[in-house]
Design a protein around this motif. Structure first.
Motif, PDB file in Angstrom:
ATOM      1  N   GLN A  17     -12.804  -7.987   6.250  1.00  0.00           N
ATOM      2  CA  GLN A  17     -11.584  -7.208   6.477  1.00  0.00           C
ATOM      3  C   GLN A  17     -10.437  -7.763   5.627  1.00  0.00           C
ATOM      4  O   GLN A  17      -9.621  -7.010   5.088  1.00  0.00           O
ATOM      5  CB  GLN A  17     -11.196  -7.253   7.966  1.00  0.00           C
ATOM      6  CG  GLN A  17     -12.164  -6.543   8.901  1.00  0.00           C
ATOM      7  CD  GLN A  17     -13.345  -7.399   9.341  1.00  0.00           C
ATOM      8  OE1 GLN A  17     -13.665  -8.432   8.751  1.00  0.00           O
ATOM      9  NE2 GLN A  17     -14.012  -6.978  10.396  1.00  0.00           N
ATOM     10  N   PHE A  21      -7.819  -5.972   2.736  1.00  0.00           N
ATOM     11  CA  PHE A  21      -6.357  -6.050   2.617  1.00  0.00           C
ATOM     12  C   PHE A  21      -5.958  -6.556   1.230  1.00  0.00           C
ATOM     13  O   PHE A  21      -5.042  -6.016   0.593  1.00  0.00           O
ATOM     14  CB  PHE A  21      -5.755  -6.943   3.706  1.00  0.00           C
ATOM     15  CG  PHE A  21      -4.342  -7.307   3.391  1.00  0.00           C
ATOM     16  CD1 PHE A  21      -3.348  -6.326   3.433  1.00  0.00           C
ATOM     17  CD2 PHE A  21      -3.999  -8.581   2.986  1.00  0.00           C
ATOM     18  CE1 PHE A  21      -2.036  -6.624   3.088  1.00  0.00           C
ATOM     19  CE2 PHE A  21      -2.697  -8.888   2.638  1.00  0.00           C
ATOM     20  CZ  PHE A  21      -1.713  -7.914   2.690  1.00  0.00           C
ATOM     21  N   ASP A  51       1.916  -3.642  13.841  1.00  0.00           N
ATOM     22  CA  ASP A  51       0.519  -3.671  13.375  1.00  0.00           C
ATOM     23  C   ASP A  51      -0.370  -3.190  14.523  1.00  0.00           C
ATOM     24  O   ASP A  51      -0.496  -3.868  15.549  1.00  0.00           O
ATOM     25  CB  ASP A  51       0.135  -5.094  12.950  1.00  0.00           C
ATOM     26  CG  ASP A  51      -1.316  -5.151  12.469  1.00  0.00           C
ATOM     27  OD1 ASP A  51      -1.946  -4.077  12.369  1.00  0.00           O
ATOM     28  OD2 ASP A  51      -1.808  -6.267  12.193  1.00  0.00           O
ATOM     29  N   SER A  60      -3.683 -10.213  10.032  1.00  0.00           N
ATOM     30  CA  SER A  60      -2.414  -9.501  10.231  1.00  0.00           C
ATOM     31  C   SER A  60      -1.243 -10.274   9.599  1.00  0.00           C
ATOM     32  O   SER A  60      -0.372  -9.666   8.966  1.00  0.00           O
ATOM     33  CB  SER A  60      -2.188  -9.329  11.735  1.00  0.00           C
ATOM     34  OG  SER A  60      -1.013  -8.635  11.980  1.00  0.00           O
ATOM     35  N   ALA A  63      -0.656  -9.709   5.989  1.00  0.00           N
ATOM     36  CA  ALA A  63      -0.236  -8.313   5.762  1.00  0.00           C
ATOM     37  C   ALA A  63       1.245  -8.160   6.112  1.00  0.00           C
ATOM     38  O   ALA A  63       2.019  -7.552   5.363  1.00  0.00           O
ATOM     39  CB  ALA A  63      -1.093  -7.367   6.597  1.00  0.00           C
ATOM     40  N   TYR A 136       1.548  -0.150  10.487  1.00  0.00           N
ATOM     41  CA  TYR A 136       0.402  -0.620   9.696  1.00  0.00           C
ATOM     42  C   TYR A 136      -0.812  -0.665  10.616  1.00  0.00           C
ATOM     43  O   TYR A 136      -0.704  -0.955  11.809  1.00  0.00           O
ATOM     44  CB  TYR A 136       0.726  -2.028   9.182  1.00  0.00           C
ATOM     45  CG  TYR A 136      -0.398  -2.758   8.474  1.00  0.00           C
ATOM     46  CD1 TYR A 136      -0.656  -2.534   7.124  1.00  0.00           C
ATOM     47  CD2 TYR A 136      -1.195  -3.693   9.149  1.00  0.00           C
ATOM     48  CE1 TYR A 136      -1.682  -3.221   6.466  1.00  0.00           C
ATOM     49  CE2 TYR A 136      -2.212  -4.382   8.495  1.00  0.00           C
ATOM     50  CZ  TYR A 136      -2.448  -4.135   7.154  1.00  0.00           C
ATOM     51  OH  TYR A 136      -3.447  -4.813   6.507  1.00  0.00           O
ATOM     52  N   SER A 137      -1.984  -0.343  10.075  1.00  0.00           N
ATOM     53  CA  SER A 137      -3.207  -0.515  10.859  1.00  0.00           C
ATOM     54  C   SER A 137      -4.362  -0.747   9.898  1.00  0.00           C
ATOM     55  O   SER A 137      -4.546   0.003   8.933  1.00  0.00           O
ATOM     56  CB  SER A 137      -3.475   0.737  11.706  1.00  0.00           C
ATOM     57  OG  SER A 137      -4.658   0.539  12.449  1.00  0.00           O
ATOM     58  N   SER A 138      -5.127  -1.796  10.135  1.00  0.00           N
ATOM     59  CA  SER A 138      -6.222  -2.114   9.224  1.00  0.00           C
ATOM     60  C   SER A 138      -7.531  -2.292   9.990  1.00  0.00           C
ATOM     61  O   SER A 138      -7.590  -3.068  10.962  1.00  0.00           O
ATOM     62  CB  SER A 138      -5.884  -3.411   8.469  1.00  0.00           C
ATOM     63  OG  SER A 138      -7.042  -3.916   7.861  1.00  0.00           O
ATOM     64  N   CYS A 139      -8.546  -1.581   9.563  1.00  0.00           N
ATOM     65  CA  CYS A 139      -9.902  -1.728  10.113  1.00  0.00           C
ATOM     66  C   CYS A 139      -9.932  -1.546  11.624  1.00  0.00           C
ATOM     67  O   CYS A 139     -10.678  -2.246  12.326  1.00  0.00           O
ATOM     68  CB  CYS A 139     -10.502  -3.086   9.734  1.00  0.00           C
ATOM     69  SG  CYS A 139     -10.585  -3.348   7.961  1.00  0.00           S
ATOM     70  N   LEU A 205      -5.455   1.474   6.728  1.00  0.00           N
ATOM     71  CA  LEU A 205      -6.651   1.049   5.989  1.00  0.00           C
ATOM     72  C   LEU A 205      -7.839   1.374   6.882  1.00  0.00           C
ATOM     73  O   LEU A 205      -7.979   0.805   7.972  1.00  0.00           O
ATOM     74  CB  LEU A 205      -6.628  -0.452   5.731  1.00  0.00           C
ATOM     75  CG  LEU A 205      -5.755  -0.985   4.594  1.00  0.00           C
ATOM     76  CD1 LEU A 205      -4.284  -0.799   4.895  1.00  0.00           C
ATOM     77  CD2 LEU A 205      -6.047  -2.458   4.391  1.00  0.00           C
ATOM     78  N   LEU A 341     -13.178   1.640   1.530  1.00  0.00           N
ATOM     79  CA  LEU A 341     -11.993   1.540   2.376  1.00  0.00           C
ATOM     80  C   LEU A 341     -11.035   2.630   1.910  1.00  0.00           C
ATOM     81  O   LEU A 341     -10.824   2.795   0.698  1.00  0.00           O
ATOM     82  CB  LEU A 341     -11.365   0.163   2.184  1.00  0.00           C
ATOM     83  CG  LEU A 341     -10.255  -0.231   3.134  1.00  0.00           C
ATOM     84  CD1 LEU A 341     -10.783  -0.409   4.552  1.00  0.00           C
ATOM     85  CD2 LEU A 341      -9.603  -1.528   2.670  1.00  0.00           C
ATOM     86  N   LEU A 343      -7.240   3.816   1.815  1.00  0.00           N
ATOM     87  CA  LEU A 343      -5.850   3.414   2.060  1.00  0.00           C
ATOM     88  C   LEU A 343      -4.992   4.668   2.016  1.00  0.00           C
ATOM     89  O   LEU A 343      -5.021   5.408   1.033  1.00  0.00           O
ATOM     90  CB  LEU A 343      -5.354   2.428   1.001  1.00  0.00           C
ATOM     91  CG  LEU A 343      -3.833   2.201   1.052  1.00  0.00           C
ATOM     92  CD1 LEU A 343      -3.413   1.437   2.293  1.00  0.00           C
ATOM     93  CD2 LEU A 343      -3.320   1.520  -0.195  1.00  0.00           C
TER      94      LEU A 343
END
Ligand SMILES: C[S@@+](CC[C@H](N)C(=O)[O-])C[C@H]1O[C@@H](n2cnc3c(N)ncnc32)[C@H](O)[C@@H]1O
Length: 351
Positions: A17, A21, A51, A60, A63, A136-139, A205, A341, A343
């Protein structure tokens, strides 16, 4: 996700992950420099970032730092925008069961932001109206709020008995997953539309697959979750897991494809799509060998599996998984990794 900082923790098994990023970082910096509107802001009002799906924070924190530095650079290079940098505040959002205590222990001491935790499901409203400047948000958006009911209903055509995911399953199973994903994203966007200020940005993401390959009756690209599923089925055949336990278990995770995701985003009238990028296999190089890949899987699945099957199956399951992975000509070769991924940078439209 596994909490803490031990061998099997998410904190120690999330380089994949993190690789994602790192791959999108320059694009995010560029988007902040060119699209973030700071004209009507005052340096006296705090700039708030959230986040959504932060886990224990190790991915996090960089990021959040990147976002803050990009904003500070923008203020610095465009003199006259603000009299100086505002205070920054970061809301770390995750499920109630998340290990927030580890997140706070791991917070970088030299950070230049105030921090707060927000427990709850991000399909719900979690923050006040128009209070967030950058979301923001990732995976995280690939995880479901819950399993689609039809998949666990024996009388439904979408019942997924004997299997634990939608890949290779009947069309109805796949369709139930796809419908649930679209609904979860709709709810997420509706909640964020209330929380993000007009002109505010949102970076998402989202792990995905390039396209569905449809050999015979298979409705999605096979993933390593299928290998975990096949190990569970093997253990059921050996009497180590009850067959009914397999019938009533499904992974609450869905990998979208770019076209599908874009269509879902376009249905929300409150955000404009500022950028839509596809990053090829972001974390490929970060997971060398079967042990590292099994660690990555275990860190994200263990809690889920223990809750359903009990803790006693876990070591054997992941031993079997590691061996299967090591002997799989398809999965062990990182060049066969089909994951991508997505974005997306969204901007909250004015009312
Ligand atoms: C794979 S981790 C990603 C963590 C981090 N963003 C990263 O990139 O490493 C996914 C996180 O999303 C959280 N999550 C999943 N669904 C959620 C929901 N509906 N509401 C809040 N958090 C959620 C999980 O609890 C987990 O901590």
């Amino acid at each position: 996700m596994n909490g803490g900082q031990g061998l099997n923790s998410y904190a120690n098994n999330s380089t994949y992950q993190r690789g994602g990023f790192e791959a999108v970082k320059p694009i995010m910096e560029e988007e902040i420099a060119t699209k973030l509107d700071l004209k009507n802001r005052s340096s006296k009002t705090p700039f708030r970032i959230a986040d959504f799906g932060c886990s224990t924070g190790l991915n996090s924190f960089p990021a959040m730092q990147t976002i803050i530095q990009a904003i500070e650079k923008k203020i610095d290079t465009q003199k006259g925008l603000l009299s100086g940098p505002p205070d920054f505040q970061v809301f770390f959002v995750d499920q109630l069961v998340n290990d927030f205590a580890s997140l706070f222990r791991l917070l970088p001491p030299e950070r230049n932001y105030y921090s707060a935790a927000v427990p709850g499901s991000f399909q719900d409203r979690l923050l006040p109206n128009a209070s967030i400047d950058f979301a923001y948000s990732s995976c995280a958006l690939n995880w479901f709020s819950k399993i689609p009911a039809a998949v666990e209903d024996r009388s439904s055509p979408a019942w997924n008995g004997g299997r634990v995911h939608y890949t290779g399953a009947r069309r109805e199973v796949f369709e139930a997953y796809a419908k649930h994903f679209a609904n979860d994203i709709r709810l997420f966007l509706e909640a964020r539309a209330r929380e993000v200020v007009a002109g505010g940005l949102m970076a998402l993401l989202v792990p995905a697959v390039p396209t569905f390959e449809i050999p015979d009756n298979s409705f999605a690209t096979p993933t390593e979750l299928d290998l975990v599923g096949s190990c569970l089925v093997d253990m059921a055949k050996k009497g180590k897991i009850k067959k009914e336990k397999i019938d009533s278990f499904n992974f609450p995770m869905y990998l979208t494809i770019p076209q599908e995701f874009q269509t879902i985003l376009e249905r929300n009238p409150k955000f404009s799509i500022e950028r839509f990028e596809i990053i090829d296999s972001p974390g490929k190089s970060t997971l060398a060998g079967a042990n590292a890949r099994a660690g990555f899987m275990r860190a994200i699945l263990e809690v889920l599996l223990i809750n359903h099957f009990g803790g006693e199956i876990i070591d054997e399951l992941f031993d079997r998984y590691t061996k299967k992975l090591a002997s799989s000509p398809v999965f062990i070769d990182p060049n066969n990794d089909k994951s991508i991924l997505i974005l997306v940078i969204l901007k909250r439209k004015p009312e």
